[in-house]
Design a protein around this motif. Structure first.
Motif, PDB file in Angstrom:
ATOM      1  N   SER A  20      99.551 111.850  15.363  1.00  0.00           N
ATOM      2  CA  SER A  20      99.130 110.494  15.724  1.00  0.00           C
ATOM      3  C   SER A  20     100.334 109.610  16.012  1.00  0.00           C
ATOM      4  O   SER A  20     100.324 108.803  16.946  1.00  0.00           O
ATOM      5  CB  SER A  20      98.295 109.880  14.594  1.00  0.00           C
ATOM      6  N   LEU A  37      97.225 115.961  21.392  1.00  0.00           N
ATOM      7  CA  LEU A  37      95.801 115.785  21.114  1.00  0.00           C
ATOM      8  C   LEU A  37      95.149 117.101  20.700  1.00  0.00           C
ATOM      9  O   LEU A  37      94.337 117.142  19.771  1.00  0.00           O
ATOM     10  CB  LEU A  37      95.101 115.223  22.359  1.00  0.00           C
ATOM     11  N   ARG A  40      96.292 117.921  17.215  1.00  0.00           N
ATOM     12  CA  ARG A  40      95.619 117.057  16.235  1.00  0.00           C
ATOM     13  C   ARG A  40      94.168 117.498  16.070  1.00  0.00           C
ATOM     14  O   ARG A  40      93.622 117.472  14.961  1.00  0.00           O
ATOM     15  CB  ARG A  40      95.694 115.596  16.655  1.00  0.00           C
ATOM     16  N   ALA A  41      93.549 117.931  17.170  1.00  0.00           N
ATOM     17  CA  ALA A  41      92.186 118.450  17.094  1.00  0.00           C
ATOM     18  C   ALA A  41      92.122 119.666  16.168  1.00  0.00           C
ATOM     19  O   ALA A  41      91.184 119.809  15.372  1.00  0.00           O
ATOM     20  CB  ALA A  41      91.679 118.822  18.489  1.00  0.00           C
ATOM     21  N   HIS A  44      92.397 118.397  12.575  1.00  0.00           N
ATOM     22  CA  HIS A  44      91.105 117.807  12.203  1.00  0.00           C
ATOM     23  C   HIS A  44      90.084 118.906  11.923  1.00  0.00           C
ATOM     24  O   HIS A  44      89.300 118.820  10.965  1.00  0.00           O
ATOM     25  CB  HIS A  44      90.577 116.922  13.338  1.00  0.00           C
ATOM     26  N   SER A  52      85.911 114.230  15.030  1.00  0.00           N
ATOM     27  CA  SER A  52      87.232 113.748  15.435  1.00  0.00           C
ATOM     28  C   SER A  52      87.956 114.807  16.251  1.00  0.00           C
ATOM     29  O   SER A  52      88.629 114.495  17.247  1.00  0.00           O
ATOM     30  CB  SER A  52      88.064 113.385  14.195  1.00  0.00           C
ATOM     31  N   ASP A  56      89.274 114.499  20.222  1.00  0.00           N
ATOM     32  CA  ASP A  56      90.639 114.794  20.672  1.00  0.00           C
ATOM     33  C   ASP A  56      90.636 115.856  21.773  1.00  0.00           C
ATOM     34  O   ASP A  56      91.401 115.772  22.739  1.00  0.00           O
ATOM     35  CB  ASP A  56      91.500 115.254  19.495  1.00  0.00           C
ATOM     36  N   GLN A  59      89.637 114.252  25.051  1.00  0.00           N
ATOM     37  CA  GLN A  59      90.728 113.464  25.628  1.00  0.00           C
ATOM     38  C   GLN A  59      91.815 114.366  26.197  1.00  0.00           C
ATOM     39  O   GLN A  59      92.381 114.086  27.264  1.00  0.00           O
ATOM     40  CB  GLN A  59      91.319 112.521  24.562  1.00  0.00           C
TER      41      GLN A  59
END
Length: 308
Positions: A20, A37, A40-41, A44, A52, A56, A59
Protein backbone atom coordinates in the motif's frame (compact mmCIF):
# COMPACT_ATOMS: atom_id res chain seq x y z
CA UNK A 1 10.76 -5.42 -2.09
CA UNK A 2 9.85 -4.90 1.56
CA UNK A 3 6.37 -6.28 0.87
CA UNK A 4 7.87 -9.32 -0.83
CA UNK A 5 10.06 -10.02 2.20
CA UNK A 6 7.07 -9.86 4.54
CA UNK A 7 5.14 -12.09 2.15
CA UNK A 8 7.90 -14.72 2.19
CA UNK A 9 7.76 -14.63 6.00
CA UNK A 10 3.97 -15.11 5.79
CA UNK A 11 3.49 -11.79 7.57
CA UNK A 12 0.66 -10.88 5.24
CA UNK A 13 -0.63 -7.94 7.24
CA UNK A 14 2.68 -6.09 6.99
CA UNK A 15 3.00 -7.15 3.36
CA UNK A 16 -0.31 -5.41 2.61
CA UNK A 17 0.89 -2.29 4.42
CA UNK A 18 4.16 -2.26 2.45
CA UNK A 19 2.48 -2.74 -0.94
CA UNK A 20 0.00 0.00 0.00
CA UNK A 21 2.86 2.35 0.78
CA UNK A 22 4.37 1.56 -2.61
CA UNK A 23 1.09 2.43 -4.31
CA UNK A 24 0.85 5.70 -2.38
CA UNK A 25 4.13 6.82 -3.99
CA UNK A 26 2.23 7.13 -7.31
CA UNK A 27 5.26 6.30 -9.44
CA UNK A 28 3.30 6.64 -12.68
CA UNK A 29 4.51 3.23 -13.93
CA UNK A 30 1.32 1.30 -14.75
CA UNK A 31 3.13 -2.03 -14.95
CA UNK A 32 4.75 -1.60 -11.52
CA UNK A 33 1.43 -0.51 -10.01
CA UNK A 34 -0.21 -3.60 -11.51
CA UNK A 35 2.42 -5.78 -9.82
CA UNK A 36 1.92 -3.99 -6.48
CA UNK A 37 -1.83 -4.43 -6.72
CA UNK A 38 -1.53 -8.10 -7.66
CA UNK A 39 0.90 -8.75 -4.81
CA UNK A 40 -1.38 -6.94 -2.36
CA UNK A 41 -4.26 -9.04 -3.68
CA UNK A 42 -2.26 -12.18 -2.89
CA UNK A 43 -1.57 -10.97 0.67
CA UNK A 44 -5.24 -10.07 1.17
CA UNK A 45 -6.18 -13.50 -0.18
CA UNK A 46 -4.01 -15.28 2.40
CA UNK A 47 -5.66 -13.22 5.14
CA UNK A 48 -9.07 -14.30 3.91
CA UNK A 49 -9.99 -10.81 2.69
CA UNK A 50 -11.36 -12.07 -0.62
CA UNK A 51 -13.35 -8.94 -1.47
CA UNK A 52 -10.32 -6.69 -0.99
CA UNK A 53 -8.17 -9.14 -2.96
CA UNK A 54 -10.69 -9.16 -5.80
CA UNK A 55 -10.82 -5.35 -5.88
CA UNK A 56 -7.02 -5.22 -6.20
CA UNK A 57 -7.07 -7.86 -8.96
CA UNK A 58 -9.69 -5.85 -10.87
CA UNK A 59 -7.59 -2.67 -10.62
CA UNK A 60 -4.43 -4.53 -11.66
CA UNK A 61 -6.21 -5.97 -14.70
CA UNK A 62 -7.38 -2.50 -15.71
CA UNK A 63 -3.79 -1.25 -15.62
CA UNK A 64 -2.42 -4.29 -17.44
CA UNK A 65 -5.12 -6.39 -19.17
CA UNK A 66 -2.67 -9.19 -20.04
CA UNK A 67 -1.33 -9.56 -16.47
CA UNK A 68 -1.99 -13.28 -16.01
CA UNK A 69 -1.22 -13.34 -12.27
CA UNK A 70 -3.90 -10.72 -11.65
CA UNK A 71 -6.42 -12.75 -13.66
CA UNK A 72 -5.59 -15.96 -11.80
CA UNK A 73 -5.90 -14.16 -8.46
CA UNK A 74 -9.23 -12.65 -9.45
CA UNK A 75 -10.57 -16.03 -10.54
CA UNK A 76 -9.44 -17.58 -7.25
CA UNK A 77 -11.27 -14.85 -5.32
CA UNK A 78 -14.47 -15.50 -7.25
CA UNK A 79 -14.13 -19.21 -6.44
CA UNK A 80 -13.81 -18.47 -2.72
CA UNK A 81 -16.81 -16.15 -2.91
CA UNK A 82 -18.74 -18.87 -4.78
CA UNK A 83 -19.21 -16.57 -7.78
CA UNK A 84 -18.72 -19.47 -10.18
CA UNK A 85 -20.06 -17.74 -13.31
CA UNK A 86 -17.64 -14.82 -12.77
CA UNK A 87 -14.80 -17.26 -12.03
CA UNK A 88 -15.44 -18.97 -15.38
CA UNK A 89 -15.39 -15.62 -17.18
CA UNK A 90 -12.04 -14.70 -15.62
CA UNK A 91 -10.59 -18.12 -16.44
CA UNK A 92 -11.68 -17.82 -20.07
CA UNK A 93 -10.14 -14.35 -20.28
CA UNK A 94 -6.86 -15.72 -18.97
CA UNK A 95 -6.94 -18.75 -21.26
CA UNK A 96 -7.18 -16.42 -24.25
CA UNK A 97 -3.78 -15.10 -23.18
CA UNK A 98 -2.28 -18.51 -22.38
CA UNK A 99 -4.41 -21.54 -23.28
CA UNK A 100 -1.99 -23.89 -21.49
CA UNK A 101 -2.08 -22.21 -18.05
CA UNK A 102 -2.71 -25.22 -15.80
CA UNK A 103 -4.26 -23.30 -12.89
CA UNK A 104 -6.83 -21.67 -15.14
CA UNK A 105 -7.67 -24.90 -16.95
CA UNK A 106 -8.26 -26.73 -13.64
CA UNK A 107 -10.17 -23.82 -12.09
CA UNK A 108 -12.35 -23.45 -15.17
CA UNK A 109 -13.36 -27.10 -14.97
CA UNK A 110 -14.02 -26.93 -11.23
CA UNK A 111 -16.08 -23.73 -11.50
CA UNK A 112 -18.16 -25.21 -14.30
CA UNK A 113 -18.85 -28.29 -12.18
CA UNK A 114 -19.88 -26.26 -9.13
CA UNK A 115 -21.88 -23.64 -10.99
CA UNK A 116 -25.48 -23.48 -9.90
CA UNK A 117 -25.20 -26.39 -7.47
CA UNK A 118 -26.19 -26.36 -3.83
CA UNK A 119 -23.08 -27.60 -2.04
CA UNK A 120 -24.48 -28.55 1.33
CA UNK A 121 -21.70 -29.35 3.77
CA UNK A 122 -18.96 -28.45 1.31
CA UNK A 123 -16.17 -26.10 2.37
CA UNK A 124 -13.29 -25.21 0.07
CA UNK A 125 -14.06 -28.29 -2.06
CA UNK A 126 -13.90 -30.72 0.88
CA UNK A 127 -17.07 -32.72 1.64
CA UNK A 128 -17.57 -33.22 5.36
CA UNK A 129 -20.20 -35.55 6.75
CA UNK A 130 -21.04 -33.90 10.05
CA UNK A 131 -23.78 -36.44 10.81
CA UNK A 132 -21.11 -39.06 11.53
CA UNK A 133 -19.53 -36.95 14.27
CA UNK A 134 -20.27 -37.20 17.99
CA UNK A 135 -23.45 -35.93 19.61
CA UNK A 136 -23.39 -32.54 21.29
CA UNK A 137 -25.57 -31.56 24.23
CA UNK A 138 -27.40 -34.87 24.05
CA UNK A 139 -28.42 -34.73 20.39
CA UNK A 140 -26.79 -34.96 16.98
CA UNK A 141 -26.62 -31.46 15.56
CA UNK A 142 -24.87 -30.92 12.25
CA UNK A 143 -21.82 -28.71 12.68
CA UNK A 144 -22.24 -27.88 16.35
CA UNK A 145 -19.77 -30.55 17.42
CA UNK A 146 -16.99 -28.41 15.95
CA UNK A 147 -18.18 -25.50 18.09
CA UNK A 148 -18.49 -27.63 21.19
CA UNK A 149 -14.94 -28.89 20.75
CA UNK A 150 -13.78 -25.27 20.65
CA UNK A 151 -16.04 -24.16 23.52
CA UNK A 152 -17.76 -21.61 21.26
CA UNK A 153 -21.26 -20.56 22.27
CA UNK A 154 -23.74 -19.95 19.47
CA UNK A 155 -26.97 -17.98 19.79
CA UNK A 156 -29.48 -18.87 17.12
CA UNK A 157 -32.17 -16.43 16.10
CA UNK A 158 -34.82 -18.47 14.27
CA UNK A 159 -37.36 -16.84 12.01
CA UNK A 160 -41.02 -16.72 13.03
CA UNK A 161 -41.76 -19.78 10.92
CA UNK A 162 -38.95 -21.74 12.56
CA UNK A 163 -39.72 -20.89 16.17
CA UNK A 164 -42.43 -23.51 16.63
CA UNK A 165 -40.21 -26.22 15.19
CA UNK A 166 -37.28 -25.18 17.38
CA UNK A 167 -39.03 -25.38 20.73
CA UNK A 168 -35.88 -26.70 22.38
CA UNK A 169 -33.99 -23.58 21.30
CA UNK A 170 -31.41 -25.43 19.22
CA UNK A 171 -31.69 -25.52 15.45
CA UNK A 172 -30.51 -28.25 13.12
CA UNK A 173 -27.65 -26.33 11.59
CA UNK A 174 -24.76 -26.93 9.26
CA UNK A 175 -21.62 -24.87 9.20
CA UNK A 176 -22.44 -23.20 5.91
CA UNK A 177 -24.68 -20.43 7.12
CA UNK A 178 -25.99 -21.20 10.63
CA UNK A 179 -29.41 -20.31 9.18
CA UNK A 180 -27.93 -16.84 9.29
CA UNK A 181 -30.29 -14.04 8.43
CA UNK A 182 -27.49 -11.49 8.37
CA UNK A 183 -27.41 -8.94 5.59
CA UNK A 184 -23.92 -10.07 4.62
CA UNK A 185 -24.98 -13.56 3.63
CA UNK A 186 -21.42 -14.76 4.35
CA UNK A 187 -20.85 -18.16 5.87
CA UNK A 188 -18.40 -19.74 8.28
CA UNK A 189 -16.47 -22.48 6.55
CA UNK A 190 -14.12 -25.33 7.32
CA UNK A 191 -10.82 -25.71 5.50
CA UNK A 192 -8.96 -28.85 4.55
CA UNK A 193 -6.86 -28.64 7.74
CA UNK A 194 -9.90 -28.64 10.01
CA UNK A 195 -9.78 -24.91 10.83
CA UNK A 196 -12.72 -22.52 10.74
CA UNK A 197 -12.86 -19.14 9.01
CA UNK A 198 -15.63 -16.78 10.12
CA UNK A 199 -17.32 -13.72 8.69
CA UNK A 200 -16.59 -10.95 11.22
CA UNK A 201 -18.31 -7.59 11.55
CA UNK A 202 -16.39 -4.56 12.86
CA UNK A 203 -18.53 -1.70 14.18
CA UNK A 204 -17.33 1.90 14.59
CA UNK A 205 -20.00 3.52 16.81
CA UNK A 206 -18.39 6.98 16.75
CA UNK A 207 -18.81 7.27 12.98
CA UNK A 208 -21.71 4.86 12.45
CA UNK A 209 -19.53 2.88 10.05
CA UNK A 210 -18.84 -0.84 9.62
CA UNK A 211 -16.24 -3.14 8.09
CA UNK A 212 -16.87 -6.72 7.14
CA UNK A 213 -14.24 -9.43 6.79
CA UNK A 214 -15.53 -12.34 4.71
CA UNK A 215 -13.17 -14.97 6.14
CA UNK A 216 -11.32 -14.34 9.40
CA UNK A 217 -9.23 -17.45 10.11
CA UNK A 218 -9.75 -18.56 13.70
CA UNK A 219 -6.00 -18.61 14.36
CA UNK A 220 -5.41 -15.10 12.94
CA UNK A 221 -4.81 -12.24 15.37
CA UNK A 222 -6.95 -9.13 15.41
CA UNK A 223 -3.89 -6.89 15.05
CA UNK A 224 -3.05 -8.60 11.74
CA UNK A 225 -6.45 -7.67 10.34
CA UNK A 226 -6.25 -4.14 11.73
CA UNK A 227 -2.91 -3.67 9.95
CA UNK A 228 -4.63 -4.57 6.70
CA UNK A 229 -7.87 -2.70 7.26
CA UNK A 230 -6.13 0.52 8.28
CA UNK A 231 -3.13 0.36 5.96
CA UNK A 232 -4.81 3.43 4.50
CA UNK A 233 -6.89 5.89 6.50
CA UNK A 234 -10.63 5.46 5.94
CA UNK A 235 -12.30 8.47 4.29
CA UNK A 236 -14.52 9.06 7.32
CA UNK A 237 -11.54 9.39 9.70
CA UNK A 238 -11.00 13.10 9.24
CA UNK A 239 -9.03 13.40 12.50
CA UNK A 240 -6.63 10.62 11.40
CA UNK A 241 -6.85 8.77 14.69
CA UNK A 242 -7.93 5.33 13.45
CA UNK A 243 -4.45 3.84 13.21
CA UNK A 244 -3.80 0.11 13.89
CA UNK A 245 -1.96 0.75 17.16
CA UNK A 246 -4.35 3.47 18.33
CA UNK A 247 -7.47 1.32 18.48
CA UNK A 248 -9.34 -0.43 21.27
CA UNK A 249 -11.56 -3.44 20.61
CA UNK A 250 -14.53 -4.58 22.68
CA UNK A 251 -17.38 -7.03 22.62
CA UNK A 252 -20.67 -6.59 24.40
CA UNK A 253 -22.36 -9.02 26.76
CA UNK A 254 -25.94 -8.02 25.96
CA UNK A 255 -27.47 -10.21 28.64
CA UNK A 256 -25.53 -8.49 31.43
CA UNK A 257 -25.14 -5.17 29.57
CA UNK A 258 -21.39 -5.26 30.13
CA UNK A 259 -18.40 -4.58 27.85
CA UNK A 260 -15.22 -6.64 27.56
CA UNK A 261 -12.00 -5.30 26.09
CA UNK A 262 -10.32 -7.50 23.48
CA UNK A 263 -6.56 -7.94 23.32
CA UNK A 264 -5.55 -7.17 19.68
CA UNK A 265 -2.76 -9.74 20.00
CA UNK A 266 -5.31 -12.47 20.63
CA UNK A 267 -6.63 -14.69 17.89
CA UNK A 268 -10.28 -14.82 16.90
CA UNK A 269 -10.57 -18.26 18.47
CA UNK A 270 -9.29 -16.95 21.82
CA UNK A 271 -11.98 -14.27 21.82
CA UNK A 272 -14.75 -16.64 20.73
CA UNK A 273 -13.80 -18.96 23.59
CA UNK A 274 -14.32 -16.24 26.22
CA UNK A 275 -16.91 -17.39 28.76
CA UNK A 276 -19.14 -14.38 28.01
CA UNK A 277 -18.81 -14.28 24.22
CA UNK A 278 -21.86 -15.49 22.31
CA UNK A 279 -21.86 -15.68 18.51
CA UNK A 280 -25.16 -14.39 17.14
CA UNK A 281 -26.48 -15.50 13.74
CA UNK A 282 -23.14 -16.99 12.77
CA UNK A 283 -21.32 -13.65 12.66
CA UNK A 284 -18.93 -12.55 15.44
CA UNK A 285 -19.07 -8.80 16.09
CA UNK A 286 -16.43 -6.46 17.55
CA UNK A 287 -16.71 -2.77 18.43
CA UNK A 288 -13.77 -0.51 17.56
CA UNK A 289 -12.88 2.82 19.22
CA UNK A 290 -9.98 5.25 18.99
CA UNK A 291 -7.98 5.19 22.21
CA UNK A 292 -8.84 7.77 24.84
CA UNK A 293 -11.31 9.53 22.57
CA UNK A 294 -14.01 11.77 24.09
CA UNK A 295 -16.61 9.67 22.29
CA UNK A 296 -15.46 6.39 23.88
CA UNK A 297 -15.44 7.95 27.36
CA UNK A 298 -19.01 9.08 26.83
CA UNK A 299 -20.00 5.74 25.27
CA UNK A 300 -18.71 3.74 28.24
CA UNK A 301 -20.10 6.12 30.83
CA UNK A 302 -22.46 4.23 33.11
CA UNK A 303 -21.48 0.84 31.64
CA UNK A 304 -19.53 -1.83 33.43
CA UNK A 305 -16.35 -2.38 31.42
CA UNK A 306 -13.99 -5.33 31.92
CA UNK A 307 -10.61 -4.05 30.75
CA UNK A 308 -7.46 -6.01 29.97
Amino acid sequence: NEGNEYFKEKDYGRAVAAYSEGLRRRCGDAELDAVLLTNRAAAHFHLGNYRSALNDAIQAKKLKPTHLKAIIRGALCHMELKNFVEAIAWCEEGLQIDSTEKKLVEMRAKADKLKGKELEGTFLGTQTDFSTRRKCQGRAVMGTDLLCERNIKLVLEPSDEEEEELSDGLAEISLDGFHSGSATGAKVHLDADGNLSWPVLFLYPEHEQTDFTMAFHENSRFIDHLMVMFAELPPWDLEKKYLPNNLELYFEDEEREEMYEVNPEHTLLQVLQHERYFVKAGTPTVLVFAKRSPFSKKYFSGKKVHRL
